[in-house]
Design an enzyme around this catalytic site. Sequence first.
Site, PDB file in Angstrom:
ATOM      1  N   GLN A  41       0.809  -1.208   0.000  1.00 59.40           N
ATOM      2  CA  GLN A  41       0.000   0.000   0.000  1.00 59.40           C
ATOM      3  C   GLN A  41       0.847   1.266   0.000  1.00 59.40           C
ATOM      4  O   GLN A  41       2.068   1.225   0.168  1.00 59.40           O
ATOM      5  CB  GLN A  41      -0.910   0.011   1.227  1.00 59.40           C
ATOM      6  CG  GLN A  41      -0.149  -0.088   2.547  1.00 59.40           C
ATOM      7  CD  GLN A  41      -1.063  -0.276   3.759  1.00 59.40           C
ATOM      8  OE1 GLN A  41      -1.273   0.655   4.523  1.00 59.40           O
ATOM      9  NE2 GLN A  41      -1.627  -1.464   3.911  1.00 59.40           N
ATOM     10  N   HIS A  73       0.194   5.755   1.008  1.00 59.97           N
ATOM     11  CA  HIS A  73      -0.739   6.775   1.505  1.00 59.97           C
ATOM     12  C   HIS A  73      -0.436   8.127   0.873  1.00 59.97           C
ATOM     13  O   HIS A  73       0.729   8.426   0.573  1.00 59.97           O
ATOM     14  CB  HIS A  73      -0.632   6.912   3.027  1.00 59.97           C
ATOM     15  CG  HIS A  73      -0.761   5.617   3.755  1.00 59.97           C
ATOM     16  ND1 HIS A  73      -1.921   4.886   3.771  1.00 59.97           N
ATOM     17  CD2 HIS A  73       0.142   4.906   4.472  1.00 59.97           C
ATOM     18  CE1 HIS A  73      -1.734   3.787   4.484  1.00 59.97           C
ATOM     19  NE2 HIS A  73      -0.491   3.768   4.917  1.00 59.97           N
ATOM     20  N   GLU A 126       3.633   7.818   8.440  1.00 61.49           N
ATOM     21  CA  GLU A 126       3.588   6.937   9.594  1.00 61.49           C
ATOM     22  C   GLU A 126       4.981   6.468   9.938  1.00 61.49           C
ATOM     23  O   GLU A 126       5.937   6.716   9.190  1.00 61.49           O
ATOM     24  CB  GLU A 126       2.677   5.736   9.302  1.00 61.49           C
ATOM     25  CG  GLU A 126       3.141   4.859   8.156  1.00 61.49           C
ATOM     26  CD  GLU A 126       2.096   3.791   7.758  1.00 61.49           C
ATOM     27  OE1 GLU A 126       0.982   4.169   7.365  1.00 61.49           O
ATOM     28  OE2 GLU A 126       2.427   2.601   7.830  1.00 61.49           O
ATOM     29  N   HIS A 154       4.715   0.353   0.931  1.00 64.91           N
ATOM     30  CA  HIS A 154       5.082  -0.430   2.115  1.00 64.91           C
ATOM     31  C   HIS A 154       4.076  -1.524   2.405  1.00 64.91           C
ATOM     32  O   HIS A 154       2.927  -1.462   1.970  1.00 64.91           O
ATOM     33  CB  HIS A 154       5.213   0.483   3.336  1.00 64.91           C
ATOM     34  CG  HIS A 154       3.935   1.180   3.715  1.00 64.91           C
ATOM     35  ND1 HIS A 154       3.516   2.344   3.116  1.00 64.91           N
ATOM     36  CD2 HIS A 154       2.971   0.861   4.608  1.00 64.91           C
ATOM     37  CE1 HIS A 154       2.372   2.721   3.641  1.00 64.91           C
ATOM     38  NE2 HIS A 154       1.996   1.843   4.546  1.00 64.91           N
ATOM     39  N   ARG A 175      -4.378   0.596  -1.936  1.00 61.59           N
ATOM     40  CA  ARG A 175      -3.798  -0.739  -2.075  1.00 61.59           C
ATOM     41  C   ARG A 175      -3.303  -0.964  -3.494  1.00 61.59           C
ATOM     42  O   ARG A 175      -4.030  -0.737  -4.453  1.00 61.59           O
ATOM     43  CB  ARG A 175      -4.845  -1.816  -1.771  1.00 61.59           C
ATOM     44  CG  ARG A 175      -5.072  -2.049  -0.330  1.00 61.59           C
ATOM     45  CD  ARG A 175      -5.940  -3.294  -0.080  1.00 61.59           C
ATOM     46  NE  ARG A 175      -6.613  -3.080   1.177  1.00 61.59           N
ATOM     47  CZ  ARG A 175      -7.888  -2.704   1.301  1.00 61.59           C
ATOM     48  NH1 ARG A 175      -8.661  -2.583   0.240  1.00 61.59           N
ATOM     49  NH2 ARG A 175      -8.385  -2.476   2.482  1.00 61.59           N
TER      50      ARG A 175
END
Length: 315
Positions: A95, A97, A114, A171, A191
């Site tokens: 995935q 972001h 993250e 990641h 995804r």
Amino acid sequence: MRQPLFIQPVLQEKMWGGTKLRDIYGYNIPSEHTGECWAISAHPDGVGTIVNGAYTGVGLDELYKTQPELFGNPSSPVFPLLTKIIDAADALSVQVHPDDVYGMEHEGELGKTECWYIIDADEGAEIIYGHNALSQEEFAEKVQAGAWNELLRYVPVKRGDFFFVPSGTIHAIGAGITILETQQSSNTTYRVYDFDRVEKNGQTRELHIQKSLDVTTFPHVDAKNNFVIGDTVTTFIESEYFNVYKWNVTETFTYKQTAPYTLVSVLEGDGVLEVAGESYAIMKGMHFILPNGIADVTVNGNFEMLVSTPGPKSL
Ligand code: ZN
């Protein structure tokens, strides 16, 4: 006198989850496939609740809006951080972001940068971190061809490792890994590949190839790790969205709070937290916020704690 804010986490079922969140941390899990403990969260998909003191029963989202002085009168309209414990019994999807600009435009929420502290990992466990394509076109070709081993970068991991995962980084958390994640308060995931798995309803999970191509960084850039390891405090990262530290406490440690507020997760140990002459029993699996106005706290016991504070873009 201000008190620490102990938070009741929210447990989330995931197809790749397991039972460690019950077996190791004692949480009441909703299924044998529980993937995520949203430890400190004000995100609408899982809002934590205060369980002590004057604000017992209040959601963190509401508290952030109605008592901004507890957070240093921030300008961010939403509580900016989200911390999770993730039990990846099976691998998560590959995935990526978006950043804040793309996230706000397409999803109406923040982007997601993250980072991961590896709490535990099985022998041979690995993550996917980054990709080998030099351009968007090459990436799209390899996705089309299903050439995953050529495209994706696999990195072995062990207990105690730390990874910074900026928005735009491809990641995946691999099977057999437990992670403490500190992230922006966002639930937007694009995804790229889900290992052709089906959920218990027989459906595959949606892929988002075009959006992934839009937001992925080309070529991949490894984030720089410059840890500062001290006797008690290890600094993993100080970034625009969050700062993340590990506290290894033996016997006693006094923390002087200079940040607007501090998020703490107890990963190992039990003992006592002293705040303004009051004592609070703390143990493994507890999560709390030290709000603004608490100048210092003392921790007594032997602990491993993961600690975060908001970065400049999260204020
Ligand atoms: Zn992610």
